[in-house]
Design a protein around this motif. Sequence first.
Motif, mmCIF file in Angstrom:
data_model
loop_
_atom_site.group_PDB
_atom_site.id
_atom_site.type_symbol
_atom_site.label_atom_id
_atom_site.label_comp_id
_atom_site.label_asym_id
_atom_site.label_seq_id
_atom_site.Cartn_x
_atom_site.Cartn_y
_atom_site.Cartn_z
ATOM 1 N N GLY A 33 12.215 52.746 40.279
ATOM 2 C CA GLY A 33 11.575 53.338 41.444
ATOM 3 C C GLY A 33 10.519 54.331 41.004
ATOM 4 O O GLY A 33 10.784 55.178 40.144
ATOM 5 N N ALA A 73 4.655 52.171 40.393
ATOM 6 C CA ALA A 73 4.905 51.587 41.714
ATOM 7 C C ALA A 73 4.498 50.117 41.736
ATOM 8 O O ALA A 73 5.169 49.285 42.366
ATOM 9 C CB ALA A 73 4.154 52.370 42.788
ATOM 10 N N TRP A 74 3.404 49.782 41.046
ATOM 11 C CA TRP A 74 2.957 48.391 40.986
ATOM 12 C C TRP A 74 4.017 47.503 40.343
ATOM 13 O O TRP A 74 4.278 46.387 40.804
ATOM 14 C CB TRP A 74 1.647 48.322 40.202
ATOM 15 C CG TRP A 74 1.061 46.945 40.094
ATOM 16 C CD1 TRP A 74 0.235 46.331 40.988
ATOM 17 C CD2 TRP A 74 1.257 46.018 39.017
ATOM 18 N NE1 TRP A 74 -0.098 45.072 40.539
ATOM 19 C CE2 TRP A 74 0.510 44.862 39.323
ATOM 20 C CE3 TRP A 74 1.976 46.064 37.826
ATOM 21 C CZ2 TRP A 74 0.471 43.753 38.490
ATOM 22 C CZ3 TRP A 74 1.940 44.958 36.981
ATOM 23 C CH2 TRP A 74 1.197 43.824 37.318
ATOM 24 N N ASP A 77 7.314 47.443 42.746
ATOM 25 C CA ASP A 77 7.181 46.839 44.075
ATOM 26 C C ASP A 77 6.779 45.373 44.055
ATOM 27 O O ASP A 77 6.648 44.767 45.134
ATOM 28 C CB ASP A 77 6.163 47.632 44.903
ATOM 29 C CG ASP A 77 6.604 49.059 45.164
ATOM 30 O OD1 ASP A 77 7.817 49.330 45.030
ATOM 31 O OD2 ASP A 77 5.750 49.908 45.491
ATOM 32 N N ARG A 78 6.581 44.792 42.899
ATOM 33 C CA ARG A 78 6.193 43.378 42.865
ATOM 34 C C ARG A 78 7.310 42.518 43.426
ATOM 35 O O ARG A 78 8.451 42.572 42.937
ATOM 36 C CB ARG A 78 5.860 42.944 41.442
ATOM 37 C CG ARG A 78 4.499 43.382 40.960
ATOM 38 C CD ARG A 78 4.118 42.669 39.689
ATOM 39 N NE ARG A 78 4.072 41.216 39.852
ATOM 40 C CZ ARG A 78 3.114 40.435 39.349
ATOM 41 N NH1 ARG A 78 2.099 40.976 38.683
ATOM 42 N NH2 ARG A 78 3.155 39.128 39.506
ATOM 43 N N PRO A 79 7.049 41.698 44.436
ATOM 44 C CA PRO A 79 8.114 40.910 45.048
ATOM 45 C C PRO A 79 8.643 39.795 44.159
ATOM 46 O O PRO A 79 9.752 39.285 44.382
ATOM 47 C CB PRO A 79 7.455 40.347 46.313
ATOM 48 C CG PRO A 79 5.996 40.313 45.994
ATOM 49 C CD PRO A 79 5.746 41.509 45.113
#
Length: 237
Positions: A33, A73-74, A77-79
């Motif tokens: 996170g 964060a990149w 947060d990658r799905p």
Amino acid sequence: MTMKTEDLSGWSPRRLPGTEPMRGERVELVALGAEAHWRDLWDATGGSAGRAIWTYMPIGPFDGEAAFREGIAWIADRPDWVAFAIVDRAAGRALGTASYMRLDPANGVGEVGCIVYGEGLRRSAAATEAMLLMARRIFDELGYRRYEWKCDAQNLPSRSAAARLGFTPEGLFRQHMVVKGRNRDTAWFSIIDREWPAIRAGTEAWLSELDEAGRQRTSLSERIAAERAAHAGRARR
């Protein structure tokens, strides 16, 4: 020569790996996170001065804390990735990251990548344990058939790490990608499910044999090779 075809009539798609923590003696892997981990990772990777660590990564280097926070964060947060922070249990701080990537549960294939080791984790038993924990989830918990490692062909430390951990080199994908304005030839490595028991046993034995100062009695590569030979010998009986 006719190749024997493996019967996979009972195969069924596997689950995607989740973000449940993975706990070892030295490290714990928890869901990455940006808010929770960027400060620890900024310090561990040397802040603005730690530019070399990002040479072969898809992001970075970073000129300041705000850009670094966005970079973490990149990743988080990658799905299509399942990203983890590698937390040193003794220090209680995140010292690195690693992610499951290119997940193909229908065929039981996954990749480990975007591996960043900060100060205190590089060239350590803790880093080896982190990779063991991730492979255990893929093979032992989820029953995947293939686990991949890929890196820029010029990234010699990554190629050495893959070989040390028991991954088999599979060749070079020439002109595979354009990364940060330059060509990337990609070196491919893998572990498949029938190889995993010997690699797991060798890695676990190597970690257990380290002395109190963390010094190795034999190299990890030698320990894995010994286990592979032992497993092959038992299979021939």
